[in-house]
Scaffold this motif. Sequence first.
Motif, PDB file in Angstrom:
ATOM      1  N   GLY A  28     -15.747  21.987  -4.931  1.00  0.00           N
ATOM      2  CA  GLY A  28     -16.212  22.208  -3.279  1.00  0.00           C
ATOM      3  C   GLY A  28     -14.450  22.295  -3.257  1.00  0.00           C
ATOM      4  O   GLY A  28     -14.132  20.720  -3.266  1.00  0.00           O
ATOM      5  N   LEU A  29     -14.485  23.141  -1.975  1.00  0.00           N
ATOM      6  CA  LEU A  29     -12.334  22.200  -1.518  1.00  0.00           C
ATOM      7  C   LEU A  29     -12.325  23.168  -0.421  1.00  0.00           C
ATOM      8  O   LEU A  29     -13.032  24.463   0.115  1.00  0.00           O
ATOM      9  N   VAL A  30     -11.839  22.176   0.264  1.00  0.00           N
ATOM     10  CA  VAL A  30     -11.332  23.076   1.858  1.00  0.00           C
ATOM     11  C   VAL A  30     -10.283  22.883   2.188  1.00  0.00           C
ATOM     12  O   VAL A  30      -9.320  22.670   1.732  1.00  0.00           O
ATOM     13  N   LEU A  31      -9.721  24.714   2.403  1.00  0.00           N
ATOM     14  CA  LEU A  31      -8.566  25.298   2.314  1.00  0.00           C
ATOM     15  C   LEU A  31      -8.000  25.454   3.497  1.00  0.00           C
ATOM     16  O   LEU A  31      -8.629  26.668   4.607  1.00  0.00           O
ATOM     17  N   ALA A  32      -7.106  24.856   4.637  1.00  0.00           N
ATOM     18  CA  ALA A  32      -6.446  25.562   5.453  1.00  0.00           C
ATOM     19  C   ALA A  32      -5.423  25.553   5.831  1.00  0.00           C
ATOM     20  O   ALA A  32      -4.539  25.621   4.766  1.00  0.00           O
ATOM     21  N   LEU A  33      -5.611  26.748   7.009  1.00  0.00           N
ATOM     22  CA  LEU A  33      -4.148  28.146   6.839  1.00  0.00           C
ATOM     23  C   LEU A  33      -3.671  26.744   8.378  1.00  0.00           C
ATOM     24  O   LEU A  33      -3.965  26.516   9.684  1.00  0.00           O
ATOM     25  N   PRO A  34      -2.355  26.635   8.280  1.00  0.00           N
ATOM     26  CA  PRO A  34      -1.828  25.940   8.755  1.00  0.00           C
ATOM     27  C   PRO A  34      -0.939  26.739   9.864  1.00  0.00           C
ATOM     28  O   PRO A  34      -0.737  28.337   9.812  1.00  0.00           O
ATOM     29  N   ARG A  35      -0.712  26.264  10.884  1.00  0.00           N
ATOM     30  CA  ARG A  35      -0.992  24.688  11.053  1.00  0.00           C
ATOM     31  C   ARG A  35      -1.990  24.140  11.844  1.00  0.00           C
ATOM     32  O   ARG A  35      -2.901  23.867  11.683  1.00  0.00           O
ATOM     33  N   GLY A  36      -2.724  25.834  12.879  1.00  0.00           N
ATOM     34  CA  GLY A  36      -4.165  25.325  14.071  1.00  0.00           C
ATOM     35  C   GLY A  36      -4.802  25.097  13.121  1.00  0.00           C
ATOM     36  O   GLY A  36      -6.253  24.751  13.537  1.00  0.00           O
ATOM     37  N   GLY A  37      -5.180  25.577  11.451  1.00  0.00           N
ATOM     38  CA  GLY A  37      -6.469  25.028  11.100  1.00  0.00           C
ATOM     39  C   GLY A  37      -6.520  24.403  10.295  1.00  0.00           C
ATOM     40  O   GLY A  37      -7.583  23.499  10.003  1.00  0.00           O
ATOM     41  N   VAL A  38      -5.427  23.193  10.600  1.00  0.00           N
ATOM     42  CA  VAL A  38      -5.247  21.518   9.499  1.00  0.00           C
ATOM     43  C   VAL A  38      -6.195  20.898  10.146  1.00  0.00           C
ATOM     44  O   VAL A  38      -6.992  19.982  10.336  1.00  0.00           O
ATOM     45  N   PRO A  39      -6.427  20.474  11.981  1.00  0.00           N
ATOM     46  CA  PRO A  39      -6.429  19.709  12.140  1.00  0.00           C
ATOM     47  C   PRO A  39      -8.283  20.176  12.145  1.00  0.00           C
ATOM     48  O   PRO A  39      -9.476  19.203  12.335  1.00  0.00           O
ATOM     49  N   VAL A  40      -8.664  21.733  12.151  1.00  0.00           N
ATOM     50  CA  VAL A  40      -9.970  21.956  12.096  1.00  0.00           C
ATOM     51  C   VAL A  40     -10.771  21.599  10.538  1.00  0.00           C
ATOM     52  O   VAL A  40     -12.036  21.108  10.873  1.00  0.00           O
ATOM     53  N   ALA A  41      -9.956  22.224   9.518  1.00  0.00           N
ATOM     54  CA  ALA A  41     -10.201  21.949   8.586  1.00  0.00           C
ATOM     55  C   ALA A  41     -10.389  19.995   8.262  1.00  0.00           C
ATOM     56  O   ALA A  41     -11.601  19.708   6.897  1.00  0.00           O
ATOM     57  N   PHE A  42      -9.407  19.183   8.430  1.00  0.00           N
ATOM     58  CA  PHE A  42      -9.642  17.896   8.339  1.00  0.00           C
ATOM     59  C   PHE A  42     -11.322  17.255   9.188  1.00  0.00           C
ATOM     60  O   PHE A  42     -11.317  16.741   8.049  1.00  0.00           O
ATOM     61  N   GLU A  43     -11.334  17.884   9.761  1.00  0.00           N
ATOM     62  CA  GLU A  43     -13.064  17.481  10.092  1.00  0.00           C
ATOM     63  C   GLU A  43     -14.006  17.269   9.554  1.00  0.00           C
ATOM     64  O   GLU A  43     -15.057  17.248   8.705  1.00  0.00           O
ATOM     65  N   ILE A  44     -13.475  18.863   8.551  1.00  0.00           N
ATOM     66  CA  ILE A  44     -14.519  19.224   8.203  1.00  0.00           C
ATOM     67  C   ILE A  44     -14.827  18.661   6.739  1.00  0.00           C
ATOM     68  O   ILE A  44     -15.497  18.324   6.588  1.00  0.00           O
ATOM     69  N   ALA A  45     -13.135  18.192   6.270  1.00  0.00           N
ATOM     70  CA  ALA A  45     -13.014  17.883   4.942  1.00  0.00           C
ATOM     71  C   ALA A  45     -13.659  16.626   4.847  1.00  0.00           C
ATOM     72  O   ALA A  45     -14.197  15.965   3.722  1.00  0.00           O
ATOM     73  N   ILE A  46     -13.289  16.037   6.082  1.00  0.00           N
ATOM     74  CA  ILE A  46     -14.315  14.498   6.511  1.00  0.00           C
ATOM     75  C   ILE A  46     -16.164  14.599   6.195  1.00  0.00           C
ATOM     76  O   ILE A  46     -16.215  13.437   5.985  1.00  0.00           O
ATOM     77  N   GLY A  47     -16.815  15.633   6.694  1.00  0.00           N
ATOM     78  CA  GLY A  47     -17.408  15.208   7.406  1.00  0.00           C
ATOM     79  C   GLY A  47     -18.425  16.438   6.264  1.00  0.00           C
ATOM     80  O   GLY A  47     -19.922  15.361   5.707  1.00  0.00           O
TER      81      GLY A  47
END
Length: 213
Positions: A28-47
């Motif tokens: 698995g790999l979480v890929l964020a679309l910057p910039r606004g997607g990064v804070p959302v993706a960060f929580e998903i990657a942590i969880g």
Amino acid sequence: MTDILVDRIEAGRKLTQQLLKYQDHPHGLVLALPRGGVPVAFEIAIGLHLPLDVYLVRKLGMPHRPELAMGAIAVSGIQVINQELVDWLNISQETFDKVVEQEKQELERRNLCYRGQKPFPLLSDRTIILVDDGIATGSTIKAAILAIKQQKPEKIVVAVPVVSPSLYQSLSGEVDEVVCLIQPEPLNSISLWYEDFGQTSDEEVCRLLAVDR
């Protein structure tokens, strides 16, 4: 009444609850679309206990009306063009190419800023969870999907807090799964569905990407 999200952090945590089947996924790999997607993706990657990276895509905004998307361009050079809008507004090839060149320069700047010399992870045979903070026109995320597909991942999951019903259906035909929180109709603007939709800075993106998860 459709729920209003507090902020991108809450959005990411709520999406995580719908993605728990991918927790600890070996590929698995979480890929964020910057910039606004990064804070959302960060929580998903942590969880989900998954690695986080960014996938750089830029909207091709209309000259003098940048909120209107003529299309989008991804780091690999993939372009998605809203040909109907380009034709309707009679945008010349010269004008279009000028916008593309400007956005290519911004892609290069962001790539250096966010990733430095760090090599981009291989996507082949991986389960990609592609994250943004909302989808308005779809041109940006569709450019990302096209570019990611070229690398032959095992699966692409789009995870987004806010998307219109029509775009939800459209994206569902292009990826393996779409996970969302709300589908307002009419959507109007992504910012309407958040209490706090402040701009995400380059500094915040760099800080979240640097966190040891």
